[in-house]
Scaffold this motif. Structure first.
Motif, PDB file in Angstrom:
ATOM      1  N   THR A  62       0.840  -1.196   0.000  1.00  0.00           N
ATOM      2  CA  THR A  62       0.000   0.000   0.000  1.00  0.00           C
ATOM      3  C   THR A  62       0.876   1.248   0.000  1.00  0.00           C
ATOM      4  OG1 THR A  62      -1.744  -1.154   1.220  1.00  0.00           O
ATOM      5  CG2 THR A  62      -1.819   1.256   1.208  1.00  0.00           C
ATOM      6  N   ILE A  63       0.586   2.158  -0.926  1.00  0.00           N
ATOM      7  CA  ILE A  63       1.290   3.434  -1.035  1.00  0.00           C
ATOM      8  C   ILE A  63       0.345   4.539  -0.554  1.00  0.00           C
ATOM      9  CG2 ILE A  63       2.392   5.078  -2.602  1.00  0.00           C
ATOM     10  CD1 ILE A  63       3.974   2.560  -2.223  1.00  0.00           C
ATOM     11  N   GLY A  64       0.786   5.357   0.363  1.00  0.00           N
ATOM     12  CA  GLY A  64      -0.039   6.440   0.872  1.00  0.00           C
ATOM     13  C   GLY A  64       0.718   7.751   0.890  1.00  0.00           C
ATOM     14  N   TYR A  65       0.013   8.836   0.674  1.00  0.00           N
ATOM     15  CA  TYR A  65       0.654  10.151   0.737  1.00  0.00           C
ATOM     16  C   TYR A  65      -0.358  11.183   1.205  1.00  0.00           C
ATOM     17  CZ  TYR A  65      -1.665  12.027  -3.437  1.00  0.00           C
ATOM     18  OH  TYR A  65      -2.597  12.497  -4.320  1.00  0.00           O
ATOM     19  N   ASN A  82      -8.296   4.781  -2.127  1.00  0.00           N
ATOM     20  CA  ASN A  82      -9.263   5.568  -1.369  1.00  0.00           C
ATOM     21  C   ASN A  82      -8.617   6.871  -0.952  1.00  0.00           C
ATOM     22  OD1 ASN A  82      -8.339   5.410   1.652  1.00  0.00           O
ATOM     23  ND2 ASN A  82      -8.131   3.326   0.846  1.00  0.00           N
ATOM     24  N   SER A  83      -9.449   7.867  -0.634  1.00  0.00           N
ATOM     25  CA  SER A  83      -8.923   9.179  -0.273  1.00  0.00           C
ATOM     26  C   SER A  83      -9.889   9.873   0.665  1.00  0.00           C
ATOM     27  CB  SER A  83      -8.699  10.029  -1.532  1.00  0.00           C
ATOM     28  OG  SER A  83      -8.200  11.316  -1.197  1.00  0.00           O
ATOM     29  N   THR A 123      -6.642  19.561   2.575  1.00  0.00           N
ATOM     30  CA  THR A 123      -5.644  18.547   2.901  1.00  0.00           C
ATOM     31  C   THR A 123      -6.259  17.172   2.689  1.00  0.00           C
ATOM     32  OG1 THR A 123      -4.618  19.985   4.560  1.00  0.00           O
ATOM     33  CG2 THR A 123      -4.090  17.638   4.664  1.00  0.00           C
ATOM     34  N   SER A 124      -5.576  16.326   1.956  1.00  0.00           N
ATOM     35  CA  SER A 124      -6.115  15.001   1.640  1.00  0.00           C
ATOM     36  C   SER A 124      -5.077  13.932   1.936  1.00  0.00           C
ATOM     37  CB  SER A 124      -6.514  14.922   0.161  1.00  0.00           C
ATOM     38  OG  SER A 124      -5.378  15.081  -0.667  1.00  0.00           O
ATOM     39  N   TYR A 125      -5.573  12.759   2.249  1.00  0.00           N
ATOM     40  CA  TYR A 125      -4.710  11.584   2.410  1.00  0.00           C
ATOM     41  C   TYR A 125      -5.232  10.495   1.485  1.00  0.00           C
ATOM     42  CZ  TYR A 125      -2.100   7.714   4.341  1.00  0.00           C
ATOM     43  OH  TYR A 125      -1.263   6.640   4.476  1.00  0.00           O
ATOM     44  N   THR A 126      -4.368   9.988   0.635  1.00  0.00           N
ATOM     45  CA  THR A 126      -4.756   9.025  -0.401  1.00  0.00           C
ATOM     46  C   THR A 126      -3.910   7.771  -0.279  1.00  0.00           C
ATOM     47  OG1 THR A 126      -5.288  10.872  -1.861  1.00  0.00           O
ATOM     48  CG2 THR A 126      -5.119   8.688  -2.871  1.00  0.00           C
TER      49      THR A 126
END
Length: 296
Positions: free
Chosen positions: A184-187, A268-269, A286-289
């Motif tokens: 899983t890649i998240g940013y 998902n975001s 501000t978002s986290y995806t």
């Protein structure tokens, strides 16, 4: 006479300028130890630093602690060795070659010998201490080496059969080398919208790309571009969510995953909004995806 008395009183301080308890700042990590511990190995770098009479020559941080510009996480093992001259490492320790490099820097030859690779040790993914080191061979080279050894051990009946049988055997070995699993890649990203929502958004750079998954898979895919400093002792078969990448381009991460045979299966975001200033309508989103990749 008064001057002579002051001079005689200053001599003990000059002979032993260090306090009993010493605070160290090693690469941003703070350690507190006793002076005898730091000078327990004669000839070492710490012994040379803390037996000199000129304390002012040693670097200090803003709070007056002695500063050493080395790996702060690995220094705990150096300090443990200085206490009793014994080496105790966690099971499946993945930073052995890096710790050996630190031991060479601190001029601890006996510790360097203890950390030297042993040819008699089983060379498997879980036991090989050099498997995760970025200065070692790339994962593709390791996979090729494993594939070659697997094809060399094929039964003689298969090796002597038709060409199609040999090809099938090699293909099966290749499938075993590339194990299935999720990564899983998240940013976290942010951008600003002005009063007119139709105007172009002002995007800010991605501060960090996080990696979640099995340790061995993450190291196989990202190699030396994977920063393991936040979870350096994680065994290869365990999962972690604390790794992150040394670059900040999502496309680069996707390319590496695609080259390793992964494909995206979900994403998902979430997002939040806040006003940038009380007197304006500018808003900061501000978002986290997260992107989930899988390899069969």
């Amino acid at each position: 006479m008064a001057l002579a008395d002051n001079t005689s009183c200053a001599k003990p301080g000059e002979d032993f300028p260090f306090p009993e308890i010493i605070e160290l700042n090693v690469g941003g990590q703070v350690y507190i130890t006793r002076h005898p511990t730091l000078v327990s190995v004669p000839g070492s770098l710490l012994w040379e630093m803390f037996t000199q009479k000129n304390v002012r020559s040693l670097a200090r941080d803003s709070k007056g602690r002695f500063f050493v510009d080395r790996d702060g996480f690995l220094f705990r093992y150096i300090l443990d060795y200085m206490r009793d001259q014994q080496l105790v490492l966690p099971d499946h320790f993945p930073e052995r070659s890096r710790l050996q490099r630190e031991a060479e820097y601190f001029m601890l030859p006996e510790l360097v010998k203890m950390l030297a690779p042993k040819l008699s040790k089983q060379n498997s993914l879980g036991d090989d201490p050099c498997q995760s080191d970025p200065e070692e061979l790339s994962p593709n080279v390791d996979a090729t080496r494993n594939l070659t050894s697997a094809s060399a051990t094929l039964p003689s009946a298969v090796a002597g059969g038709p060409g199609g049988a040999v090809t099938a055997g090699v293909g099966a070995a290749s499938t075993d080398v590339r194990r299935a699993g999720f990564i899983t890649i998240g940013y976290r990203g942010s951008y600003t919208l002005g009063r007119d929502s139709q105007t172009d958004a002002k995007f800010r750079r991605v501060a960090r790309i996080m990696v979640c998954g099995k340790t061995s898979l993450a190291k196989e895919v990202f190699g030396d571009t994977l920063n393991e400093s936040r979870d350096p002792d994680r065994p290869p078969e365990r999962y972690t969510s604390r790794y992150y990448l040394k670059f900040t381009f999502l496309e680069q991460a996707f390319d590496k995953l695609a080259d390793a045979g992964f494909h995206m299966v979900a994403c998902n975001s979430t997002g939040t909004c806040a006003f940038a200033h009380d007197q304006t309508d500018d808003r900061i989103w501000t978002s986290y995806t997260e992107y989930v990749f899988y390899r069969e």
